[in-house]
Design a protein around this motif. Sequence first.
Motif, PDB file in Angstrom:
ATOM      1  N   PRO A  23       0.823  -1.221   0.000  1.00 49.58           N
ATOM      2  CA  PRO A  23       0.000   0.000   0.000  1.00 49.58           C
ATOM      3  C   PRO A  23       0.854   1.267   0.000  1.00 49.58           C
ATOM      4  O   PRO A  23       1.991   1.245   0.461  1.00 49.58           O
ATOM      5  CB  PRO A  23      -0.805  -0.107   1.299  1.00 49.58           C
ATOM      6  CG  PRO A  23      -0.049  -1.063   2.156  1.00 49.58           C
ATOM      7  CD  PRO A  23       0.637  -2.006   1.232  1.00 49.58           C
ATOM      8  N   VAL A  24       0.293   2.342  -0.515  1.00 51.85           N
ATOM      9  CA  VAL A  24       0.996   3.633  -0.476  1.00 51.85           C
ATOM     10  C   VAL A  24       0.521   4.417   0.753  1.00 51.85           C
ATOM     11  O   VAL A  24      -0.622   4.294   1.167  1.00 51.85           O
ATOM     12  CB  VAL A  24       0.737   4.478  -1.742  1.00 51.85           C
ATOM     13  CG1 VAL A  24       1.373   3.826  -2.953  1.00 51.85           C
ATOM     14  CG2 VAL A  24      -0.751   4.703  -1.983  1.00 51.85           C
ATOM     15  N   LYS A  25       1.436   5.222   1.313  1.00 55.48           N
ATOM     16  CA  LYS A  25       1.076   5.989   2.505  1.00 55.48           C
ATOM     17  C   LYS A  25       0.667   7.414   2.161  1.00 55.48           C
ATOM     18  O   LYS A  25      -0.083   8.050   2.886  1.00 55.48           O
ATOM     19  CB  LYS A  25       2.255   6.020   3.474  1.00 55.48           C
ATOM     20  CG  LYS A  25       2.581   4.647   4.066  1.00 55.48           C
ATOM     21  CD  LYS A  25       3.304   4.790   5.413  1.00 55.48           C
ATOM     22  CE  LYS A  25       3.490   3.440   6.089  1.00 55.48           C
ATOM     23  NZ  LYS A  25       4.448   2.554   5.354  1.00 55.48           N
ATOM     24  N   THR A  26       1.186   7.910   1.034  1.00 56.95           N
ATOM     25  CA  THR A  26       0.890   9.303   0.672  1.00 56.95           C
ATOM     26  C   THR A  26       0.444   9.372  -0.792  1.00 56.95           C
ATOM     27  O   THR A  26       0.659   8.434  -1.564  1.00 56.95           O
ATOM     28  CB  THR A  26       2.155  10.182   0.808  1.00 56.95           C
ATOM     29  OG1 THR A  26       3.136   9.698  -0.129  1.00 56.95           O
ATOM     30  CG2 THR A  26       2.725  10.123   2.221  1.00 56.95           C
ATOM     31  N   PHE A  27      -0.160  10.510  -1.148  1.00 59.83           N
ATOM     32  CA  PHE A  27      -0.554  10.719  -2.546  1.00 59.83           C
ATOM     33  C   PHE A  27       0.684  10.771  -3.449  1.00 59.83           C
ATOM     34  O   PHE A  27       0.675  10.255  -4.559  1.00 59.83           O
ATOM     35  CB  PHE A  27      -1.343  12.024  -2.670  1.00 59.83           C
ATOM     36  CG  PHE A  27      -2.664  12.003  -1.944  1.00 59.83           C
ATOM     37  CD1 PHE A  27      -3.660  11.114  -2.314  1.00 59.83           C
ATOM     38  CD2 PHE A  27      -2.909  12.870  -0.891  1.00 59.83           C
ATOM     39  CE1 PHE A  27      -4.890  11.084  -1.653  1.00 59.83           C
ATOM     40  CE2 PHE A  27      -4.129  12.850  -0.228  1.00 59.83           C
ATOM     41  CZ  PHE A  27      -5.114  11.957  -0.605  1.00 59.83           C
ATOM     42  N   CYS A  56      -5.555   0.160  -3.064  1.00 64.26           N
ATOM     43  CA  CYS A  56      -5.917  -0.183  -4.447  1.00 64.26           C
ATOM     44  C   CYS A  56      -5.089   0.558  -5.498  1.00 64.26           C
ATOM     45  O   CYS A  56      -4.919   0.040  -6.588  1.00 64.26           O
ATOM     46  CB  CYS A  56      -7.424  -0.042  -4.683  1.00 64.26           C
ATOM     47  SG  CYS A  56      -7.976   1.579  -5.153  1.00 64.26           S
ATOM     48  N   TRP A  57      -4.559   1.729  -5.192  1.00 67.05           N
ATOM     49  CA  TRP A  57      -3.760   2.420  -6.212  1.00 67.05           C
ATOM     50  C   TRP A  57      -2.554   1.605  -6.686  1.00 67.05           C
ATOM     51  O   TRP A  57      -2.402   1.394  -7.896  1.00 67.05           O
ATOM     52  CB  TRP A  57      -3.365   3.820  -5.729  1.00 67.05           C
ATOM     53  CG  TRP A  57      -4.506   4.792  -5.832  1.00 67.05           C
ATOM     54  CD1 TRP A  57      -5.566   4.737  -6.687  1.00 67.05           C
ATOM     55  CD2 TRP A  57      -4.717   5.968  -5.026  1.00 67.05           C
ATOM     56  NE1 TRP A  57      -6.411   5.798  -6.473  1.00 67.05           N
ATOM     57  CE2 TRP A  57      -5.913   6.572  -5.472  1.00 67.05           C
ATOM     58  CE3 TRP A  57      -4.007   6.571  -3.984  1.00 67.05           C
ATOM     59  CZ2 TRP A  57      -6.424   7.746  -4.921  1.00 67.05           C
ATOM     60  CZ3 TRP A  57      -4.507   7.739  -3.426  1.00 67.05           C
ATOM     61  CH2 TRP A  57      -5.707   8.319  -3.891  1.00 67.05           C
ATOM     62  N   SER A  62      -0.285  -1.363 -11.115  1.00 67.27           N
ATOM     63  CA  SER A  62       0.546  -2.450 -11.633  1.00 67.27           C
ATOM     64  C   SER A  62      -0.245  -3.358 -12.576  1.00 67.27           C
ATOM     65  O   SER A  62       0.230  -4.412 -12.970  1.00 67.27           O
ATOM     66  CB  SER A  62       1.181  -3.242 -10.488  1.00 67.27           C
ATOM     67  OG  SER A  62       0.176  -3.887  -9.746  1.00 67.27           O
ATOM     68  N   GLY A  63      -1.452  -2.928 -12.931  1.00 69.09           N
ATOM     69  CA  GLY A  63      -2.205  -3.625 -13.982  1.00 69.09           C
ATOM     70  C   GLY A  63      -3.018  -4.821 -13.516  1.00 69.09           C
ATOM     71  O   GLY A  63      -3.549  -5.580 -14.324  1.00 69.09           O
ATOM     72  N   LEU A  82      -8.340   7.512 -10.777  1.00 69.52           N
ATOM     73  CA  LEU A  82      -6.997   8.057 -11.026  1.00 69.52           C
ATOM     74  C   LEU A  82      -6.124   7.042 -11.775  1.00 69.52           C
ATOM     75  O   LEU A  82      -5.488   7.418 -12.760  1.00 69.52           O
ATOM     76  CB  LEU A  82      -6.357   8.547  -9.718  1.00 69.52           C
ATOM     77  CG  LEU A  82      -7.142   9.667  -9.002  1.00 69.52           C
ATOM     78  CD1 LEU A  82      -6.410  10.142  -7.753  1.00 69.52           C
ATOM     79  CD2 LEU A  82      -7.427  10.843  -9.943  1.00 69.52           C
ATOM     80  N   PRO A  83      -6.137   5.758 -11.390  1.00 67.92           N
ATOM     81  CA  PRO A  83      -5.407   4.784 -12.218  1.00 67.92           C
ATOM     82  C   PRO A  83      -5.963   4.688 -13.643  1.00 67.92           C
ATOM     83  O   PRO A  83      -5.214   4.410 -14.575  1.00 67.92           O
ATOM     84  CB  PRO A  83      -5.599   3.462 -11.464  1.00 67.92           C
ATOM     85  CG  PRO A  83      -5.791   3.873 -10.043  1.00 67.92           C
ATOM     86  CD  PRO A  83      -6.591   5.150 -10.119  1.00 67.92           C
TER      87      PRO A  83
END
Length: 239
Positions: A23-27, A56-57, A62-63, A82-83
């Motif tokens: 998961p990502v922590k920041t935008f 989910c980003w 990553s497709g 956004l993706p």
Amino acid sequence: LENNNIVVDRTFQTENSRPVPKPVKTFEHAFHNYPEILDEIRKAGFEKPSPIQSQCWPVLLSGEDLIGIAQTGTGKTLGFLLPALIHIDGQTVPREERGGPAVLIMAPTRELALQIDKEVKKYFYRNISSVCVYGGGARKEQIDVVSRGVDIVIATPGRMNDLNQAGHLNVRSVTYVVLDEADRMLDMGFEPQIRKVMYSLRPTKQCIMTSATWPPGVRRLADSYMKDPIQIYVGSLDL
Ligand code: ADP
Ligand code: MG
């Protein structure tokens, strides 16, 4: 949009058991290459990704195929949108040559479809164009816009199927498809239309499904169209 109760897994575990992207922590972490997107997020005043977005980003970027199960108000729209913009931006074939949209988003009601379209237009991005098609809307106008060429079609399943059957919308070009609020679409009786539209799509595409619940009907739909999807549950596992 706080929720600590989040479960992420690959669902229909196959022999192909790749790890789930972190998961990502920041935008910035997710969109450092896309300053226009970061600007828009800043303008919206959001502090950090919602739990479902942070999970989910990276998955969508990553497709991978994805099933997001979460209540309304958890930020799913930007989660898949956004993706989608980045997916279009990465297309090597220009819009005119593609002959149809790259992204198709199906949503249960006209209101929801319009809401998603509004969000797309807010993130108006590198000339990406969208059209919203729904029952009761001016059919001819919708067809005109579509035939001029668009990147994103946001549609209710009934009108989408109708335009597809009538040959007004070439969906063979779609490489990123979202079934938003799948459980509601099934409750409303849209399964035949969804299946007809999905059948017209090319076999290789990225497939995303969101739902507030996970009943057998939605599970079957997911089984038919998704390839080794990653599943994200937010909130209670109300099975
Ligand atoms: P869902 O589709 O899960 O019901 P939405 O995507 O409609 O939820 O988002 C609900 C609300 O939260 C919207 O008003 C949206 O602008 C806002 N929102 C989305 N992402 C964030 C975020 N990261 N931080 C704060 N608010 C957000
Ligand atoms: Mg939503």
